[in-house]
Design a protein around this motif. Structure first.
Motif, PDB file in Angstrom:
ATOM      1  N   LEU A 169      30.036  32.660  10.553  1.00 47.14           N
ATOM      2  CA  LEU A 169      31.410  33.076  10.267  1.00 47.14           C
ATOM      3  C   LEU A 169      31.974  33.907  11.415  1.00 47.14           C
ATOM      4  CD1 LEU A 169      33.736  32.891   8.322  1.00 47.14           C
ATOM      5  CD2 LEU A 169      32.853  34.897   7.118  1.00 47.14           C
ATOM      6  N   LEU A 170      31.144  34.743  12.032  1.00 55.64           N
ATOM      7  CA  LEU A 170      31.600  35.471  13.215  1.00 55.64           C
ATOM      8  C   LEU A 170      31.876  34.493  14.352  1.00 55.64           C
ATOM      9  CD1 LEU A 170      30.325  37.836  11.521  1.00 55.64           C
ATOM     10  CD2 LEU A 170      29.733  38.894  13.710  1.00 55.64           C
ATOM     11  N   ALA A 171      30.972  33.524  14.538  1.00 52.22           N
ATOM     12  CA  ALA A 171      31.150  32.534  15.601  1.00 52.22           C
ATOM     13  C   ALA A 171      32.395  31.683  15.341  1.00 52.22           C
ATOM     14  CB  ALA A 171      29.907  31.644  15.689  1.00 52.22           C
ATOM     15  N   HIS A 197      24.803  34.835  18.320  1.00 56.80           N
ATOM     16  CA  HIS A 197      23.852  35.904  18.649  1.00 56.80           C
ATOM     17  C   HIS A 197      24.364  37.266  18.190  1.00 56.80           C
ATOM     18  CE1 HIS A 197      21.070  33.335  20.740  1.00 56.80           C
ATOM     19  NE2 HIS A 197      22.022  32.854  21.513  1.00 56.80           N
ATOM     20  N   LEU A 198      25.667  37.467  18.297  1.00 57.29           N
ATOM     21  CA  LEU A 198      26.256  38.706  17.803  1.00 57.29           C
ATOM     22  C   LEU A 198      26.041  38.816  16.287  1.00 57.29           C
ATOM     23  CD1 LEU A 198      28.001  41.065  19.046  1.00 57.29           C
ATOM     24  CD2 LEU A 198      29.981  39.883  18.093  1.00 57.29           C
ATOM     25  N   ALA A 201      22.379  39.585  15.424  1.00 48.94           N
ATOM     26  CA  ALA A 201      22.121  41.010  15.664  1.00 48.94           C
ATOM     27  C   ALA A 201      22.724  41.860  14.550  1.00 48.94           C
ATOM     28  CB  ALA A 201      22.695  41.430  17.014  1.00 48.94           C
ATOM     29  N   PHE A 202      23.931  41.503  14.139  1.00 46.31           N
ATOM     30  CA  PHE A 202      24.636  42.247  13.091  1.00 46.31           C
ATOM     31  C   PHE A 202      23.851  42.204  11.785  1.00 46.31           C
ATOM     32  CE2 PHE A 202      27.914  42.693   9.789  1.00 46.31           C
ATOM     33  CZ  PHE A 202      28.567  43.829  10.229  1.00 46.31           C
ATOM     34  N   GLN A 203      23.334  41.017  11.407  1.00 41.95           N
ATOM     35  CA  GLN A 203      22.591  40.905  10.156  1.00 41.95           C
ATOM     36  C   GLN A 203      21.255  41.630  10.234  1.00 41.95           C
ATOM     37  OE1 GLN A 203      23.577  39.662   7.090  1.00 41.95           O
ATOM     38  NE2 GLN A 203      21.726  40.793   6.563  1.00 41.95           N
ATOM     39  N   LEU A 204      20.571  41.544  11.379  1.00 37.69           N
ATOM     40  CA  LEU A 204      19.318  42.283  11.524  1.00 37.69           C
ATOM     41  C   LEU A 204      19.562  43.785  11.417  1.00 37.69           C
ATOM     42  CD1 LEU A 204      17.514  40.284  14.378  1.00 37.69           C
ATOM     43  CD2 LEU A 204      17.127  40.167  11.905  1.00 37.69           C
ATOM     44  N   GLN A 205      20.704  44.231  11.939  1.00 35.86           N
ATOM     45  CA  GLN A 205      21.066  45.640  11.770  1.00 35.86           C
ATOM     46  C   GLN A 205      21.288  45.971  10.302  1.00 35.86           C
ATOM     47  OE1 GLN A 205      24.451  46.171  14.419  1.00 35.86           O
ATOM     48  NE2 GLN A 205      23.209  47.443  15.757  1.00 35.86           N
ATOM     49  N   ALA A 292      23.689  37.378  23.530  1.00 38.82           N
ATOM     50  CA  ALA A 292      25.138  37.309  23.342  1.00 38.82           C
ATOM     51  C   ALA A 292      25.862  37.613  24.648  1.00 38.82           C
ATOM     52  CB  ALA A 292      25.571  38.292  22.252  1.00 38.82           C
ATOM     53  N   ALA A 293      25.419  38.653  25.353  1.00 41.31           N
ATOM     54  CA  ALA A 293      26.038  39.026  26.624  1.00 41.31           C
ATOM     55  C   ALA A 293      25.923  37.903  27.649  1.00 41.31           C
ATOM     56  CB  ALA A 293      25.396  40.307  27.153  1.00 41.31           C
TER      57      ALA A 293
END
Length: 321
Positions: A169-171, A197-198, A201-205, A292-293
């Motif tokens: 959904l972010l992508a 990738h963002l 990372a967000f979900q793992l956070q 992501a970067a």
């Protein structure tokens, strides 16, 4: 970044969400007024701006993507029996379960209405992206529910599940913003992968914050994933690295449903600490931000155009633990 944040705030402040019958729309207004970071509409606007798009052309899409996201939260909170969302009672707790279902269903339809408001030469591609994303989000939710009944979930399976449930959904928000700006397909593909990738990372956070976060800053009850026997990156990593006695204990704990869940939560957290799970998850998060970067670097626009997305990624990487 602040300019985009102000634009997102203005879009939602100026939109009306209550119509007759009020008992249907009040929970929708309540949900969309709770705020939160509104990351998805922010990503959509940032992607559109990066390729020189017209910001006024994506206001409805920004409303649509956030309305859809909040629809998933209404139903997710109901399925998980979560009492809090953004520090406030969830819709099914404030009203009732039937209201959460029906208002959520309406939000899904409203999201489509928002996208259809704005004509565009690539509207078919935009709607196709949105529709495929909606399906994958639901598939991800089903995987998440299935995993609660399984004892042999792998980390690879888990990463696929959160890719569908959260990252796509972010992508998609980024891809849709770029499509409205008629960006080149290669750049759209790299931007989509940046979002994946963002999102991972967000979900793992979120997994980490659920276990170790502060309720006041996180906005949700901590330890809920442990109470619900949810498979997260933390428990799967622990099961992969723990010696057999601890592995057996964790398996038993995540198969139990005690009336008082606090001792269970505290014991699991103690095992996580003993195994150094927090640092392992933090390393996985950092790796996703690096990937992501790298995807963002490959997009062929002036570097200053990428600044809002770089800033946002930096902000997300510093979320309060």
């Amino acid at each position: 970044m602040q300019t985009l944040l102000n634009q997102v705030k203005e879009i939602f402040d100026n939109e009306q969400f209550i119509f007759p019958p009020e008992h249907l729309y009040q929970p929708i207004d309540y949900t969309l007024r709770l705020g939160g970071k509104r990351i998805r509409p922010l990503l959509l606007l940032a992607a559109n701006q990066m390729f020189g798009g017209n910001p006024a052309q994506v206001h409805n899409a920004a409303l649509g993507i956030e309305t859809f996201h909040n629809f998933t939260l209404l139903h997710d909170d109901l399925m998980d029996k979560s009492p809090l969302r953004r520090g406030q009672p969830t819709v099914y707790r404030k009203w009732d379960e039937n209201t959460a279902i029906l208002s959520g269903d309406t939000m899904f339809a409203l999201a489509w209405r928002y996208f259809l408001r704005q004509p565009h030469p690539r509207l078919h591609d935009i709607l196709n992206c949105f529709n495929e994303t909606a399906i994958q989000v639901c598939e991800g939710q089903q995987y998440d529910m299935d995993f609660e009944q399984r004892q042999n979930v792998t980390l690879d399976e888990y990463m696929l599940m959160i890719r569908y449930k959260t990252a796509v959904l972010l992508a998609a928000a980024l891809k849709i913003g770029a499509l409205y700006a008629s960006a080149p397909d290669t750049d759209i593909d790299n931007l989509f992968q940046f979002g994946i990738h963002l999102g991972l990372a967000f979900q793992l956070q979120d997994d980490l914050l659920d276990a170790f976060g502060n309720t006041d800053t996180f906005g949700k009850q901590t330890g809920q994933d442990i109470r619900d026997n949810k498979k997260t990156y933390l428990i799967l990593t622990a099961l992969q690295t723990a010696p057999q006695p601890l592995r057996d204990e964790l398996t038993a704990l995540f198969s139990s449903t005690p009336a008082d869940t606090n001792p269970k939560v505290q014991r699991v957290l103690q095992i996580y600490s003993d195994l150094g799970i927090r640092s392992q998850v933090e390393q996985a998060i950092d790796q996703q931000f690096l990937q992501a970067a790298s995807c963002l670097d490959q997009i062929q626009v002036p570097d200053q155009n990428k600044t809002p997305l770089r800033d946002l990624a930096g902000t997300l990487s510093g979320r309060k633990k």
